[in-house]
Scaffold this active site. Sequence first.
Site, PDB file in Angstrom:
ATOM      1  CB  ALA A  15      -0.920  -0.021   1.221  1.00 22.74           C
ATOM      2  N   GLY A  17       4.192   1.574  -0.457  1.00 25.32           N
ATOM      3  CA  GLY A  17       5.147   1.583  -1.564  1.00 25.32           C
ATOM      4  C   GLY A  17       4.472   2.075  -2.843  1.00 25.32           C
ATOM      5  CE  LYS A 187       3.396   4.737  11.977  1.00 28.34           C
ATOM      6  NZ  LYS A 187       3.756   4.027  10.781  1.00 28.34           N
TER       7      LYS A 187
END
Length: 302
Positions: A15, A17, A187
Amino acid sequence: MPRHLDHWTLLGCGALGGVLAGLLAEAGNQVSLLRTNDAEVRLPLQLSWWDLQGHEHHFEPDFLQTKDAANIRLLLVTTKAYQVQSALEPLIGQLPSATPILLLHNGMGTESWVRRAFPDNPLLLMVTSNGALRLGSEAFRHTGAGETWIGPANAAARAWQPLAELLARALPHAGWSEAIHHKQWEKLVINAVINPLTALSGERNGSLLQRQDEVEALCEELLPLLQRHGLSGDLAYWRDKVLQVARLTADNYSSMQQDLACGRPSEIDFITGFVLREAQEAKLHLPLHQQLYQAIKAKETP
Ligand code: KPL
């Protein structure tokens, strides 16, 4: 400034990339897709993607194989964390040592292997909060604007700071960060809370707004580890950070939810697994994260 900055080769076209390939091509960069496995590719390769305004774009990237490695000037690895090693292994001894490698995936823990396998290549780490969805094998949608950061993981990477400017021309917000490991940890916290909880419940990220006590307890367990890694921020800071992402991505299913729902392996070993390995080294016990890890593993392995 190093040459060939505008020819990107992407390894992995999921997705994110796919959307990055589209955004880079739209900004005038040359984009090639690399496959290092024997998977068949239908040529010509036509990628379609939809931008944040819903406009449809098409482009035809070059398609490269391992035998073309000598021509790669800039390698952006966007595979899942658990595919990084097998995807890069065929390039050992083939990729020019001056070619920078950029790693972009959820989770942490691939860096040390890449460092050993490609000791002379500039190694950069990339973190993004852009949202992306894969609509088909060659169709992608940019679902949310976010921040992208790149930064150096070794000394050779420092010369590649101009890449941040190039990315900033293609993405909603991109910048250079010398503290890229901090960005990765930030993250990681978000993924370690949102991803397993939603993967187990099968619900959207927004469901966590009704589960704030659990979010808080998971953040609290991480605090000593975060402090050890130089990340300040008290419990309220981390809880609010996670809840803010849950709010901003309320309608999305997390990547781990989607992976398990589709019967794919999850990135748990590089998210919670990485956290637990780091905790063990620091002699810290994280029973709630341990439980989530085991629950995801049980769901992952039929
Ligand atoms: O990165 C994500 C993921 O799903 O992997 C978040 C930020 C949780 C958005 O869904």
